[in-house]
Structures are given as structure tokens and as C-alpha cells.
Design a protein around this motif. Structure first.
Motif, PDB file in Angstrom:
ATOM      1  N   ILE A 120      35.837  51.407  38.823  1.00  0.00           N
ATOM      2  CA  ILE A 120      35.761  50.188  39.537  1.00  0.00           C
ATOM      3  C   ILE A 120      34.366  49.827  40.555  1.00  0.00           C
ATOM      4  O   ILE A 120      34.088  50.801  41.092  1.00  0.00           O
ATOM      5  CB  ILE A 120      37.028  49.876  40.232  1.00  0.00           C
ATOM      6  N   PHE A 125      34.420  43.987  43.597  1.00  0.00           N
ATOM      7  CA  PHE A 125      35.778  43.596  44.144  1.00  0.00           C
ATOM      8  C   PHE A 125      35.641  42.658  45.412  1.00  0.00           C
ATOM      9  O   PHE A 125      36.323  41.886  45.533  1.00  0.00           O
ATOM     10  CB  PHE A 125      36.527  45.091  44.795  1.00  0.00           C
ATOM     11  N   LEU A 232      36.823  43.613  36.974  1.00  0.00           N
ATOM     12  CA  LEU A 232      37.333  44.659  37.711  1.00  0.00           C
ATOM     13  C   LEU A 232      37.905  45.464  36.573  1.00  0.00           C
ATOM     14  O   LEU A 232      38.703  45.133  35.830  1.00  0.00           O
ATOM     15  CB  LEU A 232      38.419  44.226  38.557  1.00  0.00           C
ATOM     16  N   VAL A 251      45.279  47.743  41.082  1.00  0.00           N
ATOM     17  CA  VAL A 251      44.004  47.153  41.444  1.00  0.00           C
ATOM     18  C   VAL A 251      44.557  45.798  41.691  1.00  0.00           C
ATOM     19  O   VAL A 251      43.897  44.947  42.742  1.00  0.00           O
ATOM     20  CB  VAL A 251      43.036  47.045  40.100  1.00  0.00           C
TER      21      VAL A 251
END
Length: 291
Positions: A120, A125, A232, A251
Motif C-alpha cells: 500500500i 493514503f 489503494l 484498509v
């Protein structure tokens, strides 16, 4: 070898004349039964074609892979978007059985989370969290098995932000529900193999309207990712015929928490009010069952 950009089957065909006798047996098996080979260990594949495990490993090296696990992943990537549920059920016998279902599935889910943590993009993010706060309206779309993920994300974001719409499969088409979308809005698309055609169409539509798109999916090569500005990645490798949504949900949990941490005071106030409502209307049971 970059298994994301190479045609594996074509590579095997091109290399075939230069392979050893044992390696040719492996190549022939994979070309005919790549869907089964994807779920075999090197030892099992070797047994199936009558060669040693080391021959299988050398075959993978000959194709340009650093080891058999890399070849196996390339095979898995090749098939995961093409298998029907019936085929998954048939193939799952190679992975898991009634006796080890609990342990096998939990271990597979743990591996999915571990791989997700490695893959990730932390910068993306944070950018996505910023986009959520900057958006005038937020549309969340996840259909088929991803519906549960979209509903979960939408429920918590709406409590905190009040400008969230979950695009649902129903009487009106997904695109109809986003007809008034603008470039000030944000769309979060959620999808995993087998990808929903309706979700892909919806993301193409809003992308053409200049709306910012965030994808939560399994790969940068996913049709959702190719239509998104931010992605993501959450690994969802199946342990059986059921899609693994554990890592994607984790997530999404992280995304909800990150948004919540920026809105601490508002969330505290909102939930105080909600607790009063829940208590008044007895939303939750406080009784313990009689023993």
C-alpha cells in the motif's frame, strides 16, 4: 521478468524449443492446464508431469522468474479475472478441504493483510484522506461482492461528514444516480476480481466529467485503478471460491479511522447525540439472556 507486462503463455511458447525434455513436459501441462497449475506447489506440479521439484524450479528460472513462487503468482494473475464460480469451486480442492478449512482460510487472510501492508502507498493514503475533506460530495460505488465494503465505508463516513452517497444497484442505473456529479465531487470505486462491469462503466463516466476518482482494488492493473487518480491496493487472493475481503475491509477501516482522527470533536458530539437516540428508541439490547 515483469509478469505484469509479459504474455506468459506466449513466452512459454517462444522458449519451448530451447527447453529440456523435462521442462517441455511442464510447459505443455501449463499451456493446457494453467488454471490448475496456478494452485499447485512446485512439488505437486512436478509429480503431475513426472519430473522433479528442482526441474520445476529451473523451468521457472528459464522463463525469467527468480523462483517458482513468482511463476505461480503470474499464473494466478492470469486466471483470477477469468474463472467462473463453478471453476473456483473445482479448483479449491487443490487449496483447501473440509478438514483444514478454518486454518487454511485464516492463514490465507493473514497473508493477504501482510502483503497489503507491504504494497500500500502511504502517501496516496494521506492524499485520499485530504480528497475526502475537500470534496463537495462523495459518491461510493462497489457492486456485487464489493457491496458490503461500500456500505460499510459509506455508513461511517456519512456519520462523520454528512455528504456521502452510496451508489446502489437497483431500479435506477449507477450512472443515473451520479447524473449531477461535478468536478468538485469525489468518487470512491471499490472492486475486486471478478470486476463488476457496471462499476467500471460508472468510473469511466465520472472520469470523463472531470471528477476525481479513488479506487480501492487489488492491483494497479485493475480496470478500476486505470480510471483513478489515486489507488489503494488491497490483496484479495482467494483461498477458495469465496473472495477474500479481509484485507480490503482492513484498509477501509484504516481510512475511516484516519478521517475520524481529523474530526474528533464533531464525532464525539455526533455520537453523544446518537447514544441518546439509541437509548430512547432501544436500538441496542441491554438485557442478558437468562442462563
Amino acid at each position: 521478468m515483469d509478469d505484469n507486462n509479459q504474455d506468459l503463455m506466449r513466452t512459454i511458447q517462444m522458449k519451448f524449443p530451447r527447453l529440456s525434455k523435462g521442462q517441455k513436459l511442464i510447459a505443455e501441462y501449463i499451456l493446457k492446464h494453467y488454471d490448475k497449475a496456478a494452485f499447485m506447489t512446485a512439488a505437486k506440479l512436478g509429480t503431475s508431469v513426472g519430473v522433479s521439484e528442482s526441474t520445476v524450479v529451473r523451468f521457472a528460472n528459464e522463463l525469467g522468474f527468480s523462483g517458482y513462487p513468482k511463476l505461480q503468482k503470474a499464473l494466478h494473475d492470469l486466471i483470477k479475472n477469468k474463472l467462473t464460480t463453478v471453476q473456483r469451486i473445482e479448483l479449491s480442492n487443490n487449496l483447501i478441504n473440509q478438514e483444514n478449512a478454518l486454518k487454511g482460510v485464516l492463514k490465507a487472510d493473514m497473508e493477504n493483510i501482510r502483503a497489503t501492508l507491504e504494497k500500500i502507498n502511504h502517501k496516496d493514503f494521506e492524499e485520499i484522506v485530504n480528497c475526502i475533506f475537500e470534496a463537495k460530495r462523495i459518491y461510493i460505488i462497489g457492486l456485487r461482492s464489493s457491496t458490503v465494503l461500500a456500505e460499510f465505508l459509506g455508513y461511517y463516513l456519512n456519520v462523520m461528514l454528512d455528504n456521502v452517497k452510496i451508489v446502489k444497484h437497483g431500479i435506477s442505473d449507477a450512472i443515473d444516480q451520479m447524473i449531477n456529479i461535478t468536478d468538485e465531487d469525489l468518487v470512491i470505486g471499490i472492486g475486486f476480481p471478478r470486476y463488476s462491469a457496471r462499476t467500471i462503466e460508472a468510473l469511466s463516466y465520472v472520469q470523463n466529467k472531470g471528477t476525481k476518482v479513488v479506487a480501492i482494488t487489488d492491483s494497479l492493473l485493475s480496470p478500476l485503478a486505470t480510471r483513478a487518480e489515486y489507488t489503494l491496493i488491497a490483496q484479495s487472493n482467494m483461498a477458495s471460491f469465496v473472495d477474500s475481503l479481509v484485507a480490503p475491509l482492513s484498509v477501509i477501516n484504516a481510512l475511516i479511522v484516519a478521517v475520524g482522527l481529523r474530526e474528533k470533536e464533531k464525532i464525539s458530539s455526533t455520537y453523544k447525540e446518537l447514544e441518546g437516540i439509541w437509548e430512547e428508541y432501544q436500538v441496542y439490547s441491554h438485557k442478558k439472556e437468562d442462563l
